[in-house]
Design an enzyme around this catalytic site. Structure first.
Site, PDB file in Angstrom:
ATOM      1  NE  ARG A 527      -2.259  -0.582   3.665  1.00  0.00           N
ATOM      2  CZ  ARG A 527      -2.668   0.063   4.762  1.00  0.00           C
ATOM      3  NH1 ARG A 527      -3.788   0.758   4.732  1.00  0.00           N
ATOM      4  NH2 ARG A 527      -1.972   0.023   5.870  1.00  0.00           N
ATOM      5  CB  SER A 591       5.905  -6.277   8.062  1.00  0.00           C
ATOM      6  OG  SER A 591       5.213  -5.076   8.181  1.00  0.00           O
ATOM      7  CG  ASP A 645       3.876  -5.477  10.812  1.00  0.00           C
ATOM      8  OD1 ASP A 645       4.883  -5.713  11.491  1.00  0.00           O
ATOM      9  OD2 ASP A 645       3.201  -6.375  10.275  1.00  0.00           O
TER      10      ASP A 645
END
Length: 905
Positions: A527, A591, A645
């Site tokens: 994203r 992440s 994350d």
């Protein structure tokens, strides 16, 4: 000529005379609907006491699956004689049932005497039977067919209930107690099941046809049973699976709901019976009363001069002298009229040809009404099963027994026709039972034995997943030891829990403001976000984002290809937002395990989650991103922070709750972070303040410290994973692996014949086919396990209701262990924070994200409970994060910019 004459008679006096006995389709549909309402009443806890159809639970929870095996005894008590049977069931591929039996009489004085005397007599006969077969030394399981209305409390126990026939006892004790054999009998019996003959009929037919879920008897009496969803049976605790309901439907109408279709003849039969006002439906359809109904009609018509020239005989006037078997004989196609003549002559009458024709028509009308009424109520039962299953078209089988159904030449056909007419959208098969009361009792016993043995075998396999409080405390302690190793300079290299410094030294204080870009890379999707942070009166966060996929060939290609793809996506997003050429601070949520040497420098230690892009491990991911931006030569960005994350999750929740100092993710993967005292972070210079530590706890156990609680299924999943021997803790608790653990257990159960009748589908053999989202869907299932069955169907598995319950139990056990292990790790974290601060009691908030935590119906509550039990000196609040990886990256960037600006000032 006779049949032509009969056709003329159909519209004659008889049809007019018995007009009320000839029921229209509309009337039958109305009867069917009334019966459905009565069923509802019988199943409800509040309405059952006043219900006429009692809907008694039998505690029979499963029908045969064909794998039953063993040697069983059966007792069949339902009349003036009783039988003892030995039933051998073999599952050697041939599925054979062998039976030996002996009939014993019950003297009338015992039938009218005490229960103790009766059951002593039964025990003596049983001893005689065992002696005869020379099997007294074997303790064989016994099924007891007890064909009287019983209130059943367990499969092997019944409570109070009325006796029929000639047995006159005020109260019936539990049968297991009455049939406890006197010391004089030198044998022992294991009474496994007390069953009703209707249930026995269903079970006998169920052995031959696995679709059989209804039992019906139409003989001297009538009754039906069927498999009902547990969630509808208020009288028994538990909502899962099914249980056979003994309907005792003979009493339908005892509350007056059939008064409008009962005739004067039905009322006369009832008044002259042993139990006036009771079993009214049975009196309209069963063999005990059918012949008597015909007799009453003949008498009335003779009195009115419509038959036999108005002549009556003592035999015709005697109750019971026109037997139901006469009805069957008279309705036979070819010899019917001749039989009518013989039977009427034996009753002392001199019947004319017309009298014989009239008698035949009366028999037809009475037996047709009986079959039609039986069909109407049976249709109600099948409609209920169809609705329970939520299917458009029901395929089901009814097992049937009873002399009327078997011996009357047209009863069965008429019954089937009525059911088909009332249920045109169902495919119903009828099969005749062979010895439902004897073989059926043995079948119930065989099924109970199979279920018990299979349950025990499954529990033994699942036992290692059920962790005790002591084991969880031990896991917590071991996590604490590994945390200390990861923080220590000397021990860090060998530590599995790496405790990586993140250079995030502060959580949000609410004064952050500005526009920030965030990248979120942590799985197969990626994203790009624009995050606007406002302070003051308009304090809040506004976000815009776009999702891009990362093809597998790029995930597993070169690092240059991966980062070029990422930059291409950023370029597309900036154009989409109309911001091409604007330089904004950027936070990069990455992440994967990284060693951070600064807030804007993260060295990738190893790829996880299926990524394998070359030339990245050991490199600074911020540098790789900047190089790709320069290669594109379209825009420039200020990469302020590379974050994990988990840290993003903590920061997002920290913006809402100042007590939030821990981040936890339980989704595809699992990880945690928390604010550690700088004095304990030996890898970074300085002792003042705190720094967020990214634990990378998924690798906990890679040293072997969890081997004593890992199961064979954990080992199998690990060995076939992309990174064998790595991330062992994560493989026991995270979404990427739980479905695969469940699949391996289901495979093992099936190979052992404990599930799906031992048949494995090709799809179930496919790795990864049992997705973790299925666990959440299955455990959320409140729709009679329909969700489970549709998932199993999707996997090519033909499942029974029992299979669905087992699959759900496996999912529950695996998910529960995952939540408990996760809770043990979290308890180690909060306890460490409390001890760091020298507090007797700590109040703290954990920010949580991840699909498993959010979507699984029980994971979060089990996790909370485990932390509470293992860390009683901490009050831990769990706050669900909203977009920790996107919003969190922007907030870390915002905090860093706030601190940077403050430093510049």
């Amino acid at each position: 000529m006779e049949w032509e004459e009969l056709c003329t008679w159909k519209t004659s006096t008889i049809d007019k005379y018995l007009y009320h006995m000839r029921l229209s389709d509309e009337t039958l549909l109305e009867v069917s609907q009334r019966f459905e309402k009565e069923m509802e009443k019988g199943l409800g806890a509040d309405t059952n006491p006043t219900a006429s159809v009692k809907m008694l639970p039998t505690f029979v929870r499963s029908t045969p699956d064909g794998t039953e095996d063993g040697d069983f005894l059966a007792l069949d008590l339902g009349g003036t004689n009783f039988r003892v049977l030995r039933v051998k069931v073999s599952d050697n591929g041939l599925r054979k049932v062998e039976m030996e039996n002996q009939i014993y009489a019950i003297p009338e004085e015992l039938m009218r005497g005490s229960g103790v005397q009766l059951f002593d007599h039964i025990a003596e006969c049983l001893a005689n039977f065992l002696d005869k077969l020379q099997i007294k030394d074997k303790k064989l399981p016994l099924g007891f067919t007890f064909s009287f209305p019983c209130h059943q409390t367990k499969l092997d126990e019944v409570g109070e209930g009325p006796w029929l026939l000639l047995m006159v006892w005020p109260v019936l004790s539990p049968l297991g107690h009455l049939l406890s054999f006197p010391p004089s009998q030198d044998f022992d019996i294991d009474i496994v099941a007390v069953v009703n003959d209707t249930v026995g009929t269903m079970m006998t037919c169920g052995y031959d046809d696995h679709n059989c879920e209804v039992g019906l008897i139409v003989g001297t009496g009538t009754n039906a049973c069927y498999m009902e969803e547990m969630r509808h049976i208020d009288l028994v605790e538990g909502d899962e699976g099914r249980m056979c309901i003994n309907m005792e439907w003979g009493a339908f109408g005892d509350d007056g709901v059939l008064d409008d279709i009962r005739t004067e003849f039905d009322r006369e039969i009832d008044m002259g019976s042993l139990n006036p006002g009771k079993q009214l439906f049975e009196k309209m359809i069963s063999g005990m009363y059918m012949g008597e109904l015909v007799r009453l009609i003949l008498v009335k018509m003779a009195k009115e001069g419509l038959l036999f020239g108005g002549r009556l005989t003592p035999d015709l006037l005697t109750t019971g002298h026109f037997e139901t078997r006469f009805v069957s004989a008279i309705e036979k196609e070819k010899e019917g009229l001749q039989k009518a003549h013989e039977i009427l002559s034996k009753l002392g009458l001199e019947p004319s040809h017309e009298d014989c024709l009239a008698t035949l028509r009366i028999c037809q009308i009475v037996s047709t009404r009986s079959a039609s009424l039986c069909g109407a109520t049976l249709a109600a039962v099948l409609r209920r099963i169809k609705d329970n299953k939520g299917v458009e078209r029901l395929r089901s089988t009814v097992g049937v027994d009873g002399s009327v159904y078997k011996k009357h030449p047209h009863f069965a056909r008429r019954l089937h026709k009525t059911v088909r007419k009332l249920l045109p959208d169902c495919e119903i098969r009828f099969i005749r039972s062979e010895d439902g009361s004897g073989k059926g009792a043995a079948m119930v016993t065989a099924v109970a034995y199979r279920l018990a043995a299979q349950h025990k075998a499954r529990q033994n396999i699942l036992e290692p997943f059920k962790l005790s409080h002591e084991q969880l405390l031990e896991v917590k302690e071991r996590m604490r030891i590994e945390m200390e190793k990861g923080l220590g300079k000397e021990t860090h290299a060998e530590a599995t829990v790496k405790m990586l410094p993140t250079y995030v030294c502060s959580t949000p204080d609410g004064t952050e403001k500005g526009d920030f870009l965030a990248l979120d890379l942590g799985g197969t999707n990626f994203r790009v976000l624009l995050v606007r942070v406002r302070n003051g009166m308009r304090r809040g966060v506004e976000m815009h984002n776009k999702i891009y996929s990362i093809p597998v060939e790029i995930m597993q290609g070169t690092g240059e290809e991966l980062f070029d793809h990422i930059v291409h996506c950023i370029s597309d997003f900036l154009e989409y937002m109309g911001m091409k050429g604007v330089s904004l601070p950027l936070g990069f949520t990455f992440s994967f395990p990284c060693q951070q040497n600064n807030l804007d420098e993260g060295i990738l230690l190893k790829w996880t989650k299926g990524f394998k892009a070359t030339g990245c491990e050991g490199e600074d991911v911020v540098g790789l991103l900047k190089e790709a931006i320069h290669r594109r030569e379209e825009f420039d960005l200020d990469v302020v922070a590379v974050v994990n994350d988990t840290v993003g999750t903590m920061m997002t929740c920290g913006y809402e709750d100042p007590y939030c100092e821990v981040g936890l993710i339980v989704g595809t993967g699992s990880n945690a972070c928390y604010m550690e005292e700088m004095r304990n972070v030996e890898l970074v210079e300085g002792d003042e303040g705190r720094m967020c530590v990214n634990m990378e706890w998924g690798a906990f156990g890679d040293s072997g410290c969890l081997d004593d609680i890992r199961t064979e299924f954990d080992v199998a999943v690990d060995e076939l994973s992309l990174n064998p021997g790595k991330q062992r803790y994560e493989k026991m608790i995270s979404g990427m692996y739980l479905g695969e653990i469940v699949r391996n257990i289901l495979m093992d159960f099936t190979k052992r014949g404990l599930l799906f009748r031992g048949r494995i589908s090709e799809r179930l053999k496919t790795r990864g086919i049992f997705e973790t989202k299925f666990l959440s869907q299955i455990e959320s299932d409140c729709l009679a396990l329909l969700q489970v069955r549709s998932i199993l169907q999707h996997l090519g598995l033909e499942s029974t209701c029992d299979d669905s319950i087992i699959v759900k139990e496996v999912c529950t056990v695996v998910a529960r262990r995952a939540a408990q292990l996760c809770g043990a790790g979290m308890a180690a974290v909060v306890d460490k924070i409390r001890e760091n601060r020298g507090l007797d009691f700590l109040k703290i908030t954990v920010g949580v994200d991840g699909t498993l935590y959010k979507l699984h119906p029980h994971f979060s509550s089990i996790l909370h409970e485990t932390v509470k039990q293992l860390s009683p000196k901490c009050e831990v609040t769990f706050l669900q994060s909203e977009d920790g990886s996107g919003k969190g990256a922007a907030l870390i960037t915002a905090v860093a910019c706030r601190i940077r600006e403050a430093g510049q000032r």
